[in-house]
Scaffold this active site. Structure first.
Site, PDB file in Angstrom:
ATOM      1  N   ASP A  48       0.865  -1.180   0.000  1.00  0.00           N
ATOM      2  CA  ASP A  48       0.000   0.000   0.000  1.00  0.00           C
ATOM      3  C   ASP A  48       0.907   1.237   0.000  1.00  0.00           C
ATOM      4  OD1 ASP A  48      -2.144   1.707   0.301  1.00  0.00           O
ATOM      5  OD2 ASP A  48      -2.532   1.212   2.387  1.00  0.00           O
ATOM      6  N   VAL A 106      -9.360  -3.575   1.294  1.00  0.00           N
ATOM      7  CA  VAL A 106      -9.801  -4.927   0.935  1.00  0.00           C
ATOM      8  C   VAL A 106      -9.553  -5.926   2.061  1.00  0.00           C
ATOM      9  CG1 VAL A 106      -9.624  -4.619  -1.565  1.00  0.00           C
ATOM     10  CG2 VAL A 106      -7.611  -5.337  -0.283  1.00  0.00           C
TER      11      VAL A 106
END
Ligand code: IMP
Length: 192
Positions: A110, A160
């Site tokens: 990320d 997610v």
């Protein structure tokens, strides 16, 4: 009392981003790429718990060659959905990696802050080489540049869950990768 039978982990998923079959196929391809690249190099798969557990289990079984594995656990996120930027080693390697070909197996990249720290940490231990395989790449919020060698899927900037990924330690056992309903973590639903 909560009725366990009627409480489904699927209820908190707003959308399935990657289905089981799609993941299975891609992980198989990644395994074959690694076999080709690492033939006769006796690599060690270094995985970062806990999120990478499911990916590692499937990836190593798709590699038909001798491999060893080692597990580290680091923490970068608290109970929320934002990176704290602080990395803490909770569990270290159990074997020396000096002179070994290391494949870092990551669930998701990320901001890249976790891996940035980890790569420096591993490099100090004198491996012959280090490469990175990650299932999910979320480039939108990258803060540290990471040389990713093998990417499963590039995904948009959504939080997610599933296939090993958690929110507050839950949902890791979902067999697919899904988007968590923002209402679960107190966020607003996106306007379509
Ligand atoms: P980074 O340091 O921001 O790259 O974050 C890396 C770690 O944060 C991953 O290994 C995950 O454990 C966690 N993470 C980042 N994005 C998500 C997400 O969308 N869902 C669940 N965990 C995530």
């Amino acid at each position: 009392m909560t009725d366990v039978a009627t409480t489904s982990i699927h209820d908190d998923v707003s959308e399935i981003l990657l289905g089981e079959e799609e993941i299975r196929q891609r992980v198989g391809e990644l395994g074959r790429e690694l076999v080709e690249r690492y033939a006769d190099r006796d690599p060690v798969l270094v995985s970062v718990l806990k999120g990478s557990l499911v990916f590692l289990a499937d990836l190593m079984r798709s590699m038909e060659m001798p491999v060893s594995i080692d597990l580290m656990e680091v923490s970068s996120y608290g109970a929320g959905t934002e990176s704290s930027g602080q990395v803490r080693i909770i569990k270290d390697l159990s074997q020396p990696i000096e002179g070994r070909h290391v494949i870092v197996v990551e669930d998701i990249i990320d901001t890249g802050l976790t891996l940035n720290y980890l790569l420096k940490y591993l490099a100090d231990k004198g491996p012959a080489s280090v490469s990175i395989v990650c299932l999910l790449d979320k480039p939108a919020r990258r803060l540290a540049e990471i040389p990713i060698d093998h990417v499963g899927f590039t995904i948009p900037d959504r939080f997610v869950i599933g296939y090993g990924l958690d929110y507050d330690e839950r949902y890791r056992n979902l067999p697919y990768v899904g988007v968590l309903k923002p209402s679960v973590y107190g966020g607003a639903e996106p306007v379509e």
